[in-house]
Structures are given as structure tokens and as C-alpha cells.
Design a protein around this motif. Structure first.
Motif, mmCIF file in Angstrom:
data_model
loop_
_atom_site.group_PDB
_atom_site.id
_atom_site.type_symbol
_atom_site.label_atom_id
_atom_site.label_comp_id
_atom_site.label_asym_id
_atom_site.label_seq_id
_atom_site.Cartn_x
_atom_site.Cartn_y
_atom_site.Cartn_z
ATOM 1 N N GLY A 46 0.778 -1.231 0.000
ATOM 2 C CA GLY A 46 0.000 0.000 0.000
ATOM 3 C C GLY A 46 0.807 1.277 0.000
ATOM 4 N N ILE A 47 2.040 1.245 0.532
ATOM 5 C CA ILE A 47 2.779 2.495 0.708
ATOM 6 C C ILE A 47 3.156 3.129 -0.627
ATOM 7 C CG2 ILE A 47 5.091 1.445 0.817
ATOM 8 C CD1 ILE A 47 5.669 3.439 3.125
ATOM 9 N N ALA A 48 3.334 2.314 -1.655
ATOM 10 C CA ALA A 48 3.662 2.886 -2.970
ATOM 11 C C ALA A 48 2.542 3.789 -3.467
ATOM 12 C CB ALA A 48 3.925 1.768 -3.975
ATOM 13 N N PHE A 49 1.318 3.441 -3.114
ATOM 14 C CA PHE A 49 0.176 4.217 -3.593
ATOM 15 C C PHE A 49 0.074 5.574 -2.892
ATOM 16 C CE2 PHE A 49 -0.723 -0.126 -4.757
ATOM 17 C CZ PHE A 49 -1.223 0.000 -6.035
ATOM 18 N N LEU A 50 0.744 5.722 -1.731
ATOM 19 C CA LEU A 50 0.811 7.030 -1.092
ATOM 20 C C LEU A 50 1.582 8.002 -1.965
ATOM 21 C CD1 LEU A 50 0.486 8.981 1.292
ATOM 22 C CD2 LEU A 50 2.544 7.952 2.302
ATOM 23 N N ALA A 51 2.759 7.572 -2.435
ATOM 24 C CA ALA A 51 3.548 8.421 -3.318
ATOM 25 C C ALA A 51 2.821 8.667 -4.637
ATOM 26 C CB ALA A 51 4.906 7.776 -3.574
ATOM 27 N N THR A 52 2.136 7.650 -5.139
ATOM 28 C CA THR A 52 1.399 7.805 -6.396
ATOM 29 C C THR A 52 0.285 8.828 -6.241
ATOM 30 O OG1 THR A 52 1.859 5.471 -6.835
ATOM 31 C CG2 THR A 52 0.234 6.539 -8.225
ATOM 32 N N CYS A 54 0.075 11.313 -4.105
ATOM 33 C CA CYS A 54 0.614 12.666 -3.948
ATOM 34 C C CYS A 54 1.188 13.208 -5.257
ATOM 35 C CB CYS A 54 1.696 12.672 -2.866
ATOM 36 S SG CYS A 54 1.091 12.305 -1.200
ATOM 37 N N GLY A 55 1.730 12.314 -6.072
ATOM 38 C CA GLY A 55 2.408 12.754 -7.285
ATOM 39 C C GLY A 55 1.500 13.047 -8.462
ATOM 40 N N ARG A 56 0.359 12.380 -8.547
ATOM 41 C CA ARG A 56 -0.484 12.518 -9.739
ATOM 42 C C ARG A 56 -0.933 13.949 -10.023
ATOM 43 N NH1 ARG A 56 -1.702 7.620 -12.016
ATOM 44 N NH2 ARG A 56 -1.968 5.826 -10.617
ATOM 45 N N PRO A 57 -1.482 14.690 -9.045
ATOM 46 C CA PRO A 57 -1.952 16.042 -9.384
ATOM 47 C C PRO A 57 -0.837 16.940 -9.918
ATOM 48 C CG PRO A 57 -2.826 15.334 -7.262
ATOM 49 C CD PRO A 57 -1.783 14.333 -7.650
ATOM 50 N N VAL A 71 8.483 14.780 -17.780
ATOM 51 C CA VAL A 71 7.822 14.193 -16.609
ATOM 52 C C VAL A 71 7.619 12.691 -16.814
ATOM 53 C CG1 VAL A 71 5.750 14.216 -15.164
ATOM 54 C CG2 VAL A 71 6.707 16.359 -15.998
ATOM 55 N N VAL A 72 7.208 12.294 -18.023
ATOM 56 C CA VAL A 72 7.008 10.873 -18.307
ATOM 57 C C VAL A 72 8.334 10.120 -18.224
ATOM 58 C CG1 VAL A 72 6.257 9.199 -20.034
ATOM 59 C CG2 VAL A 72 4.964 11.304 -19.712
ATOM 60 N N VAL A 73 9.396 10.690 -18.785
ATOM 61 C CA VAL A 73 10.716 10.047 -18.721
ATOM 62 C C VAL A 73 11.167 9.913 -17.268
ATOM 63 C CG1 VAL A 73 13.166 10.343 -19.257
ATOM 64 C CG2 VAL A 73 11.441 10.730 -21.031
ATOM 65 N N ALA A 107 3.176 7.367 -10.862
ATOM 66 C CA ALA A 107 2.292 8.533 -10.922
ATOM 67 C C ALA A 107 2.672 9.448 -12.073
ATOM 68 C CB ALA A 107 2.358 9.301 -9.600
ATOM 69 N N ALA A 108 3.969 9.740 -12.187
ATOM 70 C CA ALA A 108 4.425 10.636 -13.245
ATOM 71 C C ALA A 108 4.233 10.019 -14.624
ATOM 72 C CB ALA A 108 5.894 10.984 -13.019
ATOM 73 N N LEU A 109 4.457 8.724 -14.724
ATOM 74 C CA LEU A 109 4.372 8.042 -16.013
ATOM 75 C C LEU A 109 2.994 8.179 -16.636
ATOM 76 C CD1 LEU A 109 5.907 6.198 -18.011
ATOM 77 C CD2 LEU A 109 5.064 4.241 -16.713
ATOM 78 N N PHE A 110 1.954 7.838 -15.892
ATOM 79 C CA PHE A 110 0.606 7.863 -16.463
ATOM 80 C C PHE A 110 0.008 9.265 -16.463
ATOM 81 C CE2 PHE A 110 -4.026 7.673 -16.026
ATOM 82 C CZ PHE A 110 -4.356 6.970 -17.176
ATOM 83 N N SER A 111 0.140 9.979 -15.348
ATOM 84 C CA SER A 111 -0.572 11.245 -15.203
ATOM 85 C C SER A 111 0.016 12.356 -16.053
ATOM 86 C CB SER A 111 -0.589 11.663 -13.724
ATOM 87 O OG SER A 111 -1.313 10.716 -12.965
#
Length: 380
Positions: A46-52, A54-57, A71-73, A107-111
Motif C-alpha cells: 500500500g505504501i507505494a500508492f501514497l507516493a502515487t 501525492c504525485g499525480r496532481p 515528466v514521463v521520462v 504517478a508521473a508516467l501515467f498522469s
């Protein structure tokens, strides 16, 4: 300039295949290497999804302003570093930090890729394209466990091979983006201010997908452990069944969102998920467990395109990068909570109770859906 949609789709797919493969091995890798039970394993997942979350917006914010490629790279590089860190981690805290790094990368890859794709699309077509492009993320999450299972069966040093595959997949996504020609356009006419990172109209669809994510997170973190504890002998391929059902309905059923609307599709699919979670909780034979797991995959298949439709309708297509990033962050938060909370419930009250609590989250999701206004109130 034409947007390289297919190349970006494959780049995101590679990254999320890596993420999904990690989800398959972590429930046994973490206790086997560092000790602990369901709580430790669920926290690591679950902890990975915390960073995800926070990073998406912020990734969407930068992408809306035309910064998608770097950002994607960066996302692909961070995901690769996180995968390598999980393989080489000498202690649990180091592994948890590596999970955070990988989550930020995903998060950065998709968003950032999604607004890049939407920048070359007419507003009227953004909902459908966002749902289709989202299949790169969800397809990777669903097929990644299948890939990990195949690798573990084909090799002796199973865990190491899976982690190296995770790293190589993330690097493949970096190469695909670096070799992409052209620059993205801006999706909006101005840079969104930080205080505008949560657009009006997003929180309610976000709450819906967040509650649905708790259901998914419980399956991701606890299904293998629940089946193994019950000695049902299907724990080795249950997540593959889930993935197969998910992908089948996602491919075949996505047009239903355009035909019947996001609200109707979300209610029906979450109802299926509730029944599936109860079935997993009460299953006392391998056949029952596998059927319930398949229906859990069906129940999760269309919730994301349904929430994309709800969100874009409520924000009227404005600032899609930020809107999709924030909405999807609610998903990450739901999965993040499900890991440790579900693990704690499983340790204190049993796996059946943990899955019944997840079914309760599904009921709350339907409650929000039925009470949500069709249009968001305009800010004054």
C-alpha cells in the motif's frame, strides 16, 4: 503536431506491467525476506500508492502546461530505480522507501502521458480516449501478476528474475518516450495555480473511485494470503484469473459507458464487486474461490472509465490533466489504505472479516453514486 498515442500507450503499459508484477511477488517476498505477516505485507504493497496519490496532481499540472515528455521520462526512471531498490533492499525500511520511489514514478508516467494524449484530441472525444488510454495502466496492473506467475514457473531463481523484469520494463518505457518525435501541446490556455489542483467537480467521483479502490486493494494485498491460509490450492493463479476477467470485460465493455452513462455502469459493476467480495470471504472450496475471484475482476473492470466519464462531465472537459490526476489519486489513496488496514483486520479478526469490510466499502460507494448530483456547483 500528431500525438504518438500508440507509443505512449505501450510506454505506460510497460511501466504498469512492472507495477503489477511487483504486486504479485510482494505478499510472499516481504515476509520471506524480512519476516512479518499480513500487516507488513499489506503495508509494503500500500505504501507505494501514497507516493502515487501525492504525485499525480502535480504530474498532471506540469503536463497541462506542456511538460509531459520530461515528466514521463522521469517517471520511468524513478520506477526502474524503485524496482531495483526492492530487489537489493537490505532491510524493510529500505524496501518501503524503494516502494515510495516506484510509486512516484508510476504517478508521473501515467498522469503526464494522459494530458499529452488529450492535447491532440477534441474535447468531445476526450472521455472515450481517456478511458481507452487508461487501459494501458489497468491492463498493466491486471496482466503484471500473470507475467510474474509465468516467470516464477519458468525459472528457478524466481524472485530475482521477476524483479529484473520489473526494472527492464520500466527502462523500456523510458526508451519509448525518449525516441518519440514531436512536442505535446498545451491542454489548457494557462498554467493552473497550485491552489487550483483540486478542480470543482472532482471530489465526488474521486470518493467513488477511492471506495472502489479499497475493494481492489484488499484483493491485491490479501487474496493470495487468504486462499493460502484456507489451503484451497488456487493461490498461485488466482490473481491471474482476476486479471483475465478484468481485461476481458474492459476490452468488451468499455462502450457501455458511452451508451448507458458512467453512473449506471458504476452502480452495476460495484454491485458485482460487492457480491464477489462476499463470495471470496465465504468460499470454502477452490471452485467457489475462483468463481468469486473472476467476478471480482469483472466488478473492477469498468469503474475507471465510468469515473472518467463522471469527472469530465462534471468539470466540463476543462483541465483534464489535473482533473484526471486528482481523481485517480483517490484510487491510489484507497489502495494505500486497504493494504495496511486490511492486513490489520485480517490479523485481528481473520481474512473473511477483511473481505467483508471491503464489501462494506463497496456499499458506501453505491451510496455516494446514488446521491451525487449530475452537475457540480460552479465556484463563485
Amino acid at each position: 503536431m500528431r500525438v504518438p498515442v500508440r507509443r505512449l500507450w505501450v510506454a505506460v503499459l510497460c511501466g504498469y506491467l512492472a507495477f503489477g508484477a511487483a504486486l504479485q511477488v510482494l505478499p510472499t517476498y516481504v515476509p520471506g525476506k524480512f519476516g512479518g505477516g499480513a500487516l507488513v505485507s499489506g503495508t509494503a504493497i500500500g505504501i507505494a500508492f501514497l507516493a502515487t496519490a501525492c504525485g499525480r496532481p502535480f504530474a498532471g499540472w506540469l503536463a497541462d502546461a506542456g511538460w509531459s515528455p520530461p515528466v514521463v521520462v522521469t517517471g520511468g526512471v524513478l520506477a526502474a530505480v524503485g524496482g531495483l531498490g526492492q530487489l537489493l533492499a537490505p532491510s524493510l525500511p529500505v524496501l518501503l522507501f524503494a516502494r515510495l520511489v516506484m510509486g512516484a514514478g508510476e504517478a508521473a508516467l501515467f498522469s503526464a502521458a494522459l494530458p499529452w494524449v488529450l492535447s491532440g484530441t477534441r474535447t468531445a472525444q476526450r472521455g472515450r480516449l481517456a478511458g481507452w488510454f487508461g487501459l494501458s495502466m489497468w491492463g498493466g496492473l491486471a496482466a503484471g501478476p500473470v507475467l510474474a506467475t509465468l516467470l516464477t514457473k519458468a525459472t528457478d531463481s524466481a524472485t530475482a528474475v521477476v524483479w529484473w523484469a520489473v526494472v527492464l520494463l520500466c527502462l523500456a518505457s523510458v526508451v519509448l518516450v525518449l525516441t518519440t518525435r514531436g512536442e505535446p501541446g498545451r491542454v489548457v490556455g494557462r498554467i493552473v495555480r497550485v491552489r487550483e489542483l483540486v478542480p470543482v467537480g472532482v471530489p465526488l467521483p474521486g470518493a467513488i473511485i477511492g471506495l472502489a479502490a479499497y475493494c481492489y486493494g484488499t484483493v491485491a494485498a490479501l487474496l493470495v494470503l487468504r486462499l493460502r491460509a484456507a489451503h484451497l490450492h488456487v493461490d498461485g493463479f488466482a490473481l491471474s484469473v482476476f486479471a483475465g476477467a478484468f481485461l476481458l470485460l474492459r476490452f468488451a465493455g468499455s462502450p457501455l459507458v458511452d451508451r448507458y452513462g458512467g453512473r449506471v455502469v458504476a452502480v452495476v459493476t460495484i454491485a458485482v464487486e460487492i457480491a464477489a467480495l462476499v463470495g471470496i470471504a465465504l468460499a470454502d472450496g477452490p471452485g467457489q474461490a475462483i468463481v468469486a475471484t473472476a467476478f471480482a475482476g469483472f466488478g473492477m473492470a469498468l469503474i475507471y472509465p465510468a469515473c472518467v466519464s463522471l469527472t469530465l462531465d462534471r468539470v466540463r472537459g476543462l483541465r483534464p490533466g489535473v482533473s484526471m490526476g486528482v481523481m485517480t489519486s483517490f484510487w491510489d489513496l484507497g489502495v494505500m489504505v486497504a493494504g495496511p488496514l486490511g492486513g490489520l483486520i485480517a490479523e485481528r479478526a481473520g481474512f473473511r472479516t477483511a473481505f467483508l469490510v471491503a464489501a462494506g466499502a463497496g456499499l458506501a460507494c453505491i451510496g455516494v453514486l446514488l446521491r451525487m448530483p449530475r452537475r457540480a456547483r460552479s465556484p463563485r
